[in-house]
Scaffold this motif. Structure first.
Motif, mmCIF file in Angstrom:
data_model
loop_
_atom_site.group_PDB
_atom_site.id
_atom_site.type_symbol
_atom_site.label_atom_id
_atom_site.label_comp_id
_atom_site.label_asym_id
_atom_site.label_seq_id
_atom_site.Cartn_x
_atom_site.Cartn_y
_atom_site.Cartn_z
ATOM 1 N N UNK A 103 0.918 -0.747 -0.011
ATOM 2 C CA UNK A 103 -0.135 0.392 -0.214
ATOM 3 C C UNK A 103 0.950 0.748 -0.125
ATOM 4 N N UNK A 104 1.916 1.073 0.010
ATOM 5 C CA UNK A 104 2.848 2.489 -0.310
ATOM 6 C C UNK A 104 3.178 3.306 1.131
ATOM 7 N N UNK A 105 2.912 2.371 2.417
ATOM 8 C CA UNK A 105 3.043 3.312 3.229
ATOM 9 C C UNK A 105 4.744 3.773 3.486
ATOM 10 N N UNK A 106 4.604 4.739 4.647
ATOM 11 C CA UNK A 106 6.031 5.652 4.873
ATOM 12 C C UNK A 106 6.243 5.265 6.790
ATOM 13 N N UNK A 107 7.634 4.769 6.132
ATOM 14 C CA UNK A 107 7.852 4.152 8.066
ATOM 15 C C UNK A 107 7.106 4.722 8.975
ATOM 16 N N UNK A 108 6.583 6.413 8.795
ATOM 17 C CA UNK A 108 6.004 6.444 9.889
ATOM 18 C C UNK A 108 5.191 7.178 9.740
ATOM 19 N N UNK A 109 3.926 6.606 8.790
ATOM 20 C CA UNK A 109 3.081 6.707 8.352
ATOM 21 C C UNK A 109 2.071 5.896 7.719
ATOM 22 N N UNK A 110 0.993 5.790 7.910
ATOM 23 C CA UNK A 110 -0.473 5.149 7.950
ATOM 24 C C UNK A 110 -0.554 5.101 6.111
ATOM 25 N N UNK A 111 -1.228 3.236 5.832
ATOM 26 C CA UNK A 111 -1.417 3.659 4.310
ATOM 27 C C UNK A 111 -2.783 3.132 4.430
ATOM 28 N N UNK A 112 -4.300 3.284 3.935
ATOM 29 C CA UNK A 112 -5.348 2.829 3.791
ATOM 30 C C UNK A 112 -5.935 2.739 1.729
ATOM 31 N N UNK A 113 -5.533 1.457 1.339
ATOM 32 C CA UNK A 113 -6.935 1.935 0.132
ATOM 33 C C UNK A 113 -6.771 0.321 -0.706
#
Length: 439
Positions: A103-113
């Protein structure tokens, strides 16, 4: 009998011309009747042989049978498999396999999709009496098409030998050789990416296997691969994996050996186990400032796996089964380039229970960095899945996990937050002819 009478009808008049004695009238009448009876059958046979292809196609409801058989022999079996996901990740996973949902989340940021986890195109056919050919193309997370496997396998070698050549997945361990749709969980175990590479241990090479003539099933395999993998770049935002192999490009092949045994313990219990070994050179890593560290270190993998399954012979009264699977890998990396000689390792264990005709419940525990090393921090993960399998060609799976990173590596950056839950709803279906899966 009719042919004999026909022969006599031709031969006797010629003989009669050379002899004063004629042919009896009753015999001549019988010959004439036999010839007249054969004429309608001969005309019908000629009509069938001279019927146009269109007439044959109309009578059979399609193309001529000979054309159908010819077309089938020239075209390989073809199938398409789609894995699509809707998911949530609190942060980027510590270790991500190439066919994991991204989902291409970042090291300190969530991802939803949403993501198309993988699209697989499979082609297979018998080439001739000596080879079978298989090609598997994949599109992971819609990031470009790649050749997952493309190889030929011999079919008629003596002495229980078989050779596989091309680009293929190594038989190291149990799950490395499996495609995504054969996995019991949405993500692969941690040890896959940690030790075998983001795409698993696969590439151009050759494999020679031997089936031992024993009362139980035992195969011994030897492999050689030309693996190429660059160093892990720590300047990237997403954590990268320090490869076990591929550091010397094609200068020296990566070697592997496997022994796999299958035991039918009883009518309801079966056991599969294996031992694996691989040796090559690591490509090391690049520090945040671009300094290379640990390039061309000698690396060896030692693996062991087991698969135990219970399934009743008679399922008329219900549909239950239970499967236990575990695998462990330990790695030794020699000292050099500013890093000392060290060991690291990891393992996973899982149980999948079928409690109804179309329902499966699974739980898996993963741990790597036991022991930890300068290039592998300790990471644990627990995951669970609930699968509805509509048929052999479709399934819907709910998968949840929680991952924890201990930040114990000397060279790799800190992971924050340490705890990272994730959840995925996965849909998978298969269309077309697809070959049987290995046990």
């Amino acid at each position: 009998m009719k042919l004999a009478l026909l022969f006599l009808a031709v031969a006797l008049p010629a003989a009669a011309q050379q002899s004063d004695a004629g042919v009896p009238d009753d015999l001549q009448k019988e010959l004439e009747k036999a010839i007249q009876a054969d004429r309608p059958a001969a005309q019908a046979g000629q009509g069938r042989q001279q019927a146009p292809p269109a007439a044959i196609a109309q009578s059979t409801g399609g193309a001529p049978q000979t054309l159908l058989r010819g077309a089938q022999s020239l075209n390989p079996d073809f199938s398409v498999i789609l894995d699509g996901d809707f998911g949530y990740q609190r942060r980027a996973p510590q270790l991500l396999s190439g066919d994991d949902p991204n989902l291409f989340a970042e090291p300190a940021r969530h991802a939803l999709g949403f993501t198309a986890q993988e699209v697989e195109l499979a082609f297979s056919a018998i080439v001739d009496p000596y080879f079978k050919g298989e090609v598997y193309l994949t599109i992971p997370n819609l990031e470009g098409i790649e050749v997952e496997e493309a190889f030929a396998t011999t079919t008629s070698l003596p002495w229980n030998l078989q050779v596989k050549a091309g680009s293929f997945r190594s038989a190291f361990g149990r799950q490395n050789g499996q495609h995504l749709h054969m996995q019991d969980f949405t993500r692969r175990p941690l040890i896959n990416a940690a030790f075998l590479g983001a795409d698993g241990m696969r590439g151009p090479g050759v494999q020679v296997s031997w089936l031992a003539p024993l009362p139980f099933f035992l195969t011994l395999s030897g492999e050689a691969f030309s693996l190429r993998d660059g160093p892990a770049d720590l300047s990237q935002a997403t954590p990268q994996i320090v490869p076990s192999f591929g550091g010397d490009n094609s200068a020296h092949p990566t070697l592997a050996a496997e022994a796999k045994a299958f035991f039918p313990v009883s009518e309801t219990w079966s056991l599969t186990s294996g031992l694996s070994f691989a040796s090559g050179k690591s490509s090391g890593l690049l520090l945040a400032d671009g300094t290379p560290v640990g390039a061309n270190r000698d690396s060896q993998l030692y693996g062991a796996d087991v698969y135990l399954k219970w399934k009743p012979v008679n399922v008329a009264q219900g549909y239950q089964s239970l499967a236990f699977q575990a695998e462990a890998i330990f790695r030794h990396m020699s000292g050099g380039d500013g890093i000392q000689d060290e060991w690291d390792g990891g393992a996973y264990a899982q149980i999948v229970a079928q409690f109804a005709r179309r329902w499966f419940l699974g739980i898996r525990g993963d741990a790597i960095g036991i022991p930890s090393s300068s290039v592998l921090p300790r990471t644990q993960r627990i995951g669970g899945s609930l699968t509805f399998q509509g048929s052999e060609f479709s399934r819907v799976r709910l998968y949840v996990e929680a991952e924890h990173a201990d930040n114990s590596s000397a060279l790799l950056p800190m992971v924050n937050p340490q705890w990272a839950p994730a959840a995925f709803l996965q849909l998978e279906y298969s269309i077309g002819a697809h070959g049987a899966h290995p046990y």
